[in-house]
Design an enzyme around this catalytic site. Structure first.
Site, mmCIF file in Angstrom:
data_model
loop_
_atom_site.group_PDB
_atom_site.id
_atom_site.type_symbol
_atom_site.label_atom_id
_atom_site.label_comp_id
_atom_site.label_asym_id
_atom_site.label_seq_id
_atom_site.Cartn_x
_atom_site.Cartn_y
_atom_site.Cartn_z
ATOM 1 N N LYS A 23 18.412 13.501 5.895
ATOM 2 C CA LYS A 23 19.022 13.215 4.586
ATOM 3 C C LYS A 23 19.161 14.488 3.769
ATOM 4 O O LYS A 23 20.218 14.767 3.200
ATOM 5 C CB LYS A 23 18.193 12.174 3.839
ATOM 6 C CG LYS A 23 18.834 11.687 2.552
ATOM 7 C CD LYS A 23 18.027 10.552 1.920
ATOM 8 C CE LYS A 23 18.182 9.284 2.749
ATOM 9 N NZ LYS A 23 17.426 8.148 2.175
ATOM 10 N N ARG A 93 13.330 9.894 -2.437
ATOM 11 C CA ARG A 93 13.645 9.225 -1.167
ATOM 12 C C ARG A 93 13.064 10.002 0.011
ATOM 13 O O ARG A 93 12.990 11.222 -0.013
ATOM 14 C CB ARG A 93 15.161 9.128 -0.969
ATOM 15 C CG ARG A 93 15.880 8.145 -1.865
ATOM 16 C CD ARG A 93 17.372 8.107 -1.498
ATOM 17 N NE ARG A 93 18.079 7.020 -2.123
ATOM 18 C CZ ARG A 93 18.741 7.118 -3.284
ATOM 19 N NH1 ARG A 93 18.725 8.272 -3.947
ATOM 20 N NH2 ARG A 93 19.375 6.087 -3.785
ATOM 21 N N GLY A 102 15.365 2.075 6.705
ATOM 22 C CA GLY A 102 14.482 1.021 6.218
ATOM 23 C C GLY A 102 13.025 1.183 6.583
ATOM 24 O O GLY A 102 12.194 0.341 6.238
ATOM 25 N N MET A 104 10.957 3.781 5.794
ATOM 26 C CA MET A 104 10.122 4.406 4.772
ATOM 27 C C MET A 104 10.674 4.057 3.391
ATOM 28 O O MET A 104 11.668 3.350 3.280
ATOM 29 C CB MET A 104 10.044 5.910 5.024
ATOM 30 C CG MET A 104 9.248 6.223 6.277
ATOM 31 S SD MET A 104 9.173 7.968 6.659
ATOM 32 C CE MET A 104 10.837 8.287 7.195
ATOM 33 N N ARG A 337 25.163 10.033 7.145
ATOM 34 C CA ARG A 337 24.438 10.228 8.407
ATOM 35 C C ARG A 337 25.266 9.596 9.513
ATOM 36 O O ARG A 337 26.147 8.772 9.247
ATOM 37 C CB ARG A 337 23.054 9.580 8.357
ATOM 38 C CG ARG A 337 23.078 8.079 8.148
ATOM 39 C CD ARG A 337 21.688 7.523 7.942
ATOM 40 N NE ARG A 337 21.718 6.104 7.579
ATOM 41 C CZ ARG A 337 20.718 5.436 7.041
ATOM 42 N NH1 ARG A 337 19.588 6.061 6.783
ATOM 43 N NH2 ARG A 337 20.817 4.160 6.756
ATOM 44 N N HIS A 456 3.283 -7.563 36.832
ATOM 45 C CA HIS A 456 4.142 -8.131 37.872
ATOM 46 C C HIS A 456 5.368 -8.792 37.248
ATOM 47 O O HIS A 456 6.505 -8.578 37.686
ATOM 48 C CB HIS A 456 3.351 -9.161 38.704
ATOM 49 C CG HIS A 456 4.175 -9.852 39.742
ATOM 50 N ND1 HIS A 456 4.813 -11.048 39.501
ATOM 51 C CD2 HIS A 456 4.496 -9.501 40.996
ATOM 52 C CE1 HIS A 456 5.484 -11.417 40.581
ATOM 53 N NE2 HIS A 456 5.293 -10.484 41.510
ATOM 54 N N ARG A 562 10.235 -2.929 48.323
ATOM 55 C CA ARG A 562 8.851 -3.420 48.436
ATOM 56 C C ARG A 562 8.828 -4.533 49.487
ATOM 57 O O ARG A 562 9.200 -5.671 49.195
ATOM 58 C CB ARG A 562 8.363 -3.958 47.095
ATOM 59 C CG ARG A 562 8.488 -2.986 45.929
ATOM 60 C CD ARG A 562 8.106 -3.713 44.636
ATOM 61 N NE ARG A 562 8.366 -2.930 43.451
ATOM 62 C CZ ARG A 562 9.516 -2.917 42.778
ATOM 63 N NH1 ARG A 562 10.555 -3.629 43.226
ATOM 64 N NH2 ARG A 562 9.659 -2.199 41.696
ATOM 65 N N SER A 766 7.751 10.566 47.114
ATOM 66 C CA SER A 766 8.268 9.716 46.046
ATOM 67 C C SER A 766 7.099 9.420 45.110
ATOM 68 O O SER A 766 6.077 8.889 45.547
ATOM 69 C CB SER A 766 8.846 8.417 46.601
ATOM 70 O OG SER A 766 9.379 7.646 45.550
ATOM 71 N N CYS A 833 9.785 6.536 41.988
ATOM 72 C CA CYS A 833 10.165 5.134 42.170
ATOM 73 C C CYS A 833 9.332 4.186 41.323
ATOM 74 O O CYS A 833 9.408 2.978 41.480
ATOM 75 C CB CYS A 833 10.088 4.735 43.639
ATOM 76 S SG CYS A 833 8.426 4.835 44.336
ATOM 77 N N TYR A 853 16.069 12.812 43.012
ATOM 78 C CA TYR A 853 16.608 11.542 42.523
ATOM 79 C C TYR A 853 15.554 10.799 41.714
ATOM 80 O O TYR A 853 14.362 11.085 41.793
ATOM 81 C CB TYR A 853 17.087 10.664 43.697
ATOM 82 C CG TYR A 853 15.976 10.169 44.594
ATOM 83 C CD1 TYR A 853 15.263 9.007 44.296
ATOM 84 C CD2 TYR A 853 15.618 10.863 45.759
ATOM 85 C CE1 TYR A 853 14.233 8.560 45.118
ATOM 86 C CE2 TYR A 853 14.589 10.429 46.581
ATOM 87 C CZ TYR A 853 13.900 9.268 46.250
ATOM 88 O OH TYR A 853 12.875 8.826 47.051
#
Length: 878
Positions: A23, A93, A102, A104, A337, A456, A562, A766, A833, A853
């Site tokens: 701000k 502010r 909203g 603070m 903003r 799970h 799995r 992995s 993974c 990856y």
């Protein structure tokens, strides 16, 4: 020279967000652009940090510097604090560097007191306006600074309106508002014990202290955790000359966007109220008017505002959210903003800004919050119906989407109600287990009493794209009567409830849902993301349906299959149990041979769904007790099926019991004890690959066999020798050439510490970050939710370590494992993974440490693709 903590708007600029907050930096930037911004200054985020370092005190030096800048503001405006000739009133502010709407607090009209209000009435010739401003200030100061709740003041307002026979605040006259101010001061004295402060400096320091304090209020801490905002940033404070929208019918206040935040359509969108102050627009007490109406009410102001909006959007090259005030026909800009927007709007705005030549493709990719994509991939509640609904509970938002259905309490009932009755159901469980998988698949949503973000229920639900709210400890389940109680109300089997998996809210009634829809903007932006990322994105998938879904979202392989989930299917659980109760290797082999053709068929379907992309198959991981029943009637039924003595079966089940099964007889330890399991799984993997290679020679089907829970090189050597011997024999028997690789999960800290040794055998690593996090912290991921809320409240943790990888501890182990592994095997393939693979912050970390990856649940694949692109744009790989 002492450190500088305060800056006038003229001293700052838009690039100083870290110091001045969003701000403050934007107010300074607008000031520099020559826009009508009320004058003021910003107390920096560093001052907030100092406030907390000093024991939540504003030190004498900082107070002195602030009052010096108050003096400068007085000089600039020609007004003075507490002066009866020309009093200065200010707003105070908050303004963190990241937008936290909203979260603070704000205080307006500061500087008012019993004498100033009378002078203000005389100077403005508007006694009603003066007392309206004073009563607002008393209420805000009492609430924000002294923490006297708003409700006490609202009750007084309602009482006076009833006495007057009016509905709106604007219908109260000057005498009514003076009465309100007097009543408010009396309420303040009653609650605090002292009179309302009359000294302007005391008021100001109290307000600044309150803004600093609000950085650590519960809603701000929660918002920061949800949006990955560090607590160390702190907030700035903006002190600004007041301009008044409540001076009469030529004054007003409003909020506007440069584009529609819901749809992304170009054009001014907003609302305003005449004779009002800022909080009136958002409080909903009066119905605001559409911004287009301003064109009729004041064409000159509207034209000036529209020109400023256009200039700001072009300057910031993004959709802007602005607050403005009109004081007696003169326009003032209070804030700008980058505006919050829906996921669909975000994509449209990004693509439109590229087409308009305002930003580049890379800018567009960086503009989208990857987490927002979740909303596009799952059903959502009808917006109007959701607004009217009231939640009856709230827990962990474990898997996004919206779900509405009838309550059922068992996986079997879920399947029965959906398949045979055609009902939509919500499965409510104390906690789920792997054998609930079919019922979970059929349910619209899943609600559990226990379990965290990586329980799970949460993991499986995310994989299936099913809405899930987990860990609602307030629920009391009575499984016998098939009912549960929440917030004092009892819900029985067949009652409707609704779940919001994006917020964790639970509703005690049916709320209609609407299907997710993907626009052309989605495909276009994801195409840009793929162009600019270097890290691959795979999926965690155990079924062909999951694999196909992930492929449709752009997955480039399976990073985790799995295999244990396949054993719970009704046609093979019996053979699995036969294997468990077998007393010899020969008996186990007979049972496993019954599973072999089914497991091979599973893998063939997965390979086909992936069309030649790599598939990493994790060998059996969970402890064997998960496959056997626990209820007396189920044990008797199984004993009868298997022609076993009931007591003997009970003895086997008791023998499988472990005090800490997650660290017990599981993973590679099963293959060491029962190598015939690894033999069967290897045959299934290789024979399936051979069959698909013959069917699709154009594909490069290359299975990757992953041995779980390795902590010692000799474990891997032993299991790998079984795998290689079996695989090579299968390939030779088939008379084909087939490449395969054997690697391991790095999920035990010791594996990371000895990764140089393990890499001698493992062709890929992995990182199983669910278990690695669990074992590094010593937390049970299923039980941590019971106490982590206290860690967040006391700021021991800012984030859930099972949601975002802990870079200091777990991350350091990952980096060490990579470094050691590459010394032994420079070309080692590296992936992740765990559930962390779909978390944007973790994806960026994985890119930076050099992973090949990431792998995540199907519905997180687009999120990971976008996050990987953003990581590479910020930190390009060589």
């Amino acid at each position: 020279m002492s450190k500088k903590y305060v800056y006038t708007f003229k001293e700052g600029n838009g690039k100083m967000k870290e110091l001045l907050g969003g701000k403050g930096a934007n107010l300074a930037e607008m000031t520099g652009l020559g826009m009508p911004v009320p004058r003021g200054f910003t107390i920096s985020t560093e001052a907030c940090t100092k406030y907390y370092e000093d024991g939540e005190v504003i030190g004498a030096d900082l107070q002195k510097e602030i009052m010096t800048y108050v003096g400068k503001l007085e000089e600039e405006t020609g007004k003075k604090f507490g002066d009866l000739k020309n009093p200065l009133l200010v707003s105070v502010r908050s303004g963190a560097r990241a937008s936290m709407p909203g979260m603070m607090d704000t205080i307006l009209n500061l500087g008012m007191n019993d004498q100033v209000v009378e002078k203000f009435a005389e100077l403005t010739g508007n006694r009603r306006f003066a007392y309206d401003s004073y009563r607002r200030f008393i209420q805000m100061y009492s609430d924000v600074v002294m923490e006297v709740g708003k409700k006490h003041f609202e009750e007084i307002i309602d009482e006076i309106k009833r006495q007057k026979g009016v509905e709106l605040d604007t219908e109260l006259d000057a005498d009514d508002l003076k009465t309100l101010a007097d009543r408010f001061k009396a309420e303040y004295k009653k609650k605090i014990g002292d009179g309302f402060p009359q000294d302007s400096k005391e008021q100001l320091m109290g307000a600044i202290r309150a803004v600093f304090r609000s950085w650590n209020n519960p809603r701000a801490i929660y918002y920061r955790r949800m949006n990955d905002i560090p607590g160390s940033w702190g907030t700035a404070v903006n002190v600004q000359e007041m301009v008044f929208g409540n001076k009469g019918d030529t004054s007003g206040t409003g909020v506007a966007f440069s584009r529609n935040p819901a749809t992304g359509d170009k054009g001014l969108f907003g609302e305003y109220l005449m004779n009002a102050q800022g909080e009136d627009v958002v409080a909903g007490i009066r119905t605001p008017m559409k911004i287009e109406q301003l064109k009729n009410d004041n064409p000159k102001v509207y034209a000036e505002f529209a020109a400023i909006v256009d200039k700001l959007e072009k300057h910031y090259r993004d959709m802007q959210d602005m607050e403005f005030t009109i004081e007696e026909g003169k326009l003032f800009m209070l804030q700008t903003r980058s505006g919050k927007r829906t996921a669909a709007a975000a994509l449209k705005i990004a693509c439109d800004l590229v087409d308009e030549g305002m930003i580049s493709e890379k800018d567009a990719v960086l503009m989208i919050d990857p987490k927002q994509l979740d909303a596009l991939l799952h059903p959502q509640f009808d917006a109007a119906a959701l607004k009217a609904a009231k939640p009856v509970g709230e827990a962990l938002a474990a898997s996004p989407g919206a779900a509405c259905g009838k309550v059922v309490f068992t996986a079997e009932d879920a399947t029965e109600w959906v398949v045979n009755k055609g009902e939509k159901v919500i499965l409510v469980r104390l906690e789920t287990s792997p054998e609930d998988i079919e019922g979970m698949h059929h349910a619209q949503g899943i609600l559990t009493v226990r379990g965290g973000m990586t329980s799970h229920a949460a993991v499986v639900a995310r994989g299936m794209g099913t809405c899930c709210v987990s860990g609602c400890g307030e629920i009391k389940i009575d499984e016998k009567s098939k009912s549960f109680t929440l917030s004092g109300k009892t819900y029985k089997e067949g009652d409707y409830i609704s779940l919001d998996g994006s917020t964790g809210k639970i509703y005690g009634a049916a709320i209609p849902t609407v299907s997710a829809s993907l626009s052309g903007d989605f495909g276009r932006l994801m195409g840009w993301a793929d162009r600019y990322r270097s890290m691959k994105v795979r999926t965690n998938a155990d079924t062909p349906a999951d694999a196909r879904q992930a492929r449709s979202f752009g997955a480039e392989g399976i990073g985790l299959c799995r295999t244990e989930h396949m054993f719970f299917e009704a046609d093979r659980i019996k053979a699995m149990r036969e294997m468990i109760v077998s007393e010899t290797a020969e008996q186990r082999e007979i049972a496993l041979n019954k599973i072999l053709p089914m497991q091979q068929g599973d893998f063939e379907k997965l390979y086909e769904a992936l069309e030649g992309y790599p598939v990493t198959i994790r060998f059996l991981d969970p402890p064997l007790h998960e496959f056997v029943p626990t209820a007396e009637e189920d044990i008797k039924e199984l004993a009868k099926e298997m022609k076993l003595d009931v007591q003997k079966l009970k003895d086997v089940i008791v023998g499988l019991h472990e005090f800490n099964p997650m660290m017990g007889h599981r993973g590679c330890r099963l293959a060491v004890t029962y190598p015939e399991i690894a033999v069967m799984q290897t045959k299934a993997v290789i024979q399936a690959a051979v069959a698909i290679q013959k069917k699709h020679p154009e594909w490069n089907t290359t299975p990757e066999i992953m041995i779980p829970l390795v902590g010692e090189i000799k474990e891997l050597q032993y299991v790998k020798s079984v795998v290689v011997k079996t695989a090579d024999a299968c390939i030779e028997a088939a008379g084909v050439k087939l490449r395969y690789s054997v690697g391991t999960m790095i999920e035990i800290p010791r594996a990371a510490l000895t990764a140089d040794e393990i890499a001698a055998e493992a062709e890929f690593f992995s990182f199983g970050t669910n278990d690695l996090t669990q074992m590094t912290f010593g937390f049970s991921r299923d039980d941590a939710g019971k106490f982590l809320s206290e860690y967040y409240a006391k700021q021991i943790f800012e984030q859930d370590p099972f949601k975002t990888v802990d870079q200091k501890g777990v991350g350091k182990l990952m980096q060490l494992a990579i470094e050691l592994g590459k010394k032994t095997r420079p070309d080692i393939k590296l992936g992740i993974c765990g559930e962390h693979g779909g978390d944007p912050q973790t994806v960026e970390f994985c890119h930076n440490i050099g992973l090949s990856y990431v792998s995540c649940s199907p519905y997180r694949v687009p999120i990971a693709r976008l996050a990987a692109a953003q990581a590479n744009i910020k930190n390009p790989r060589k």
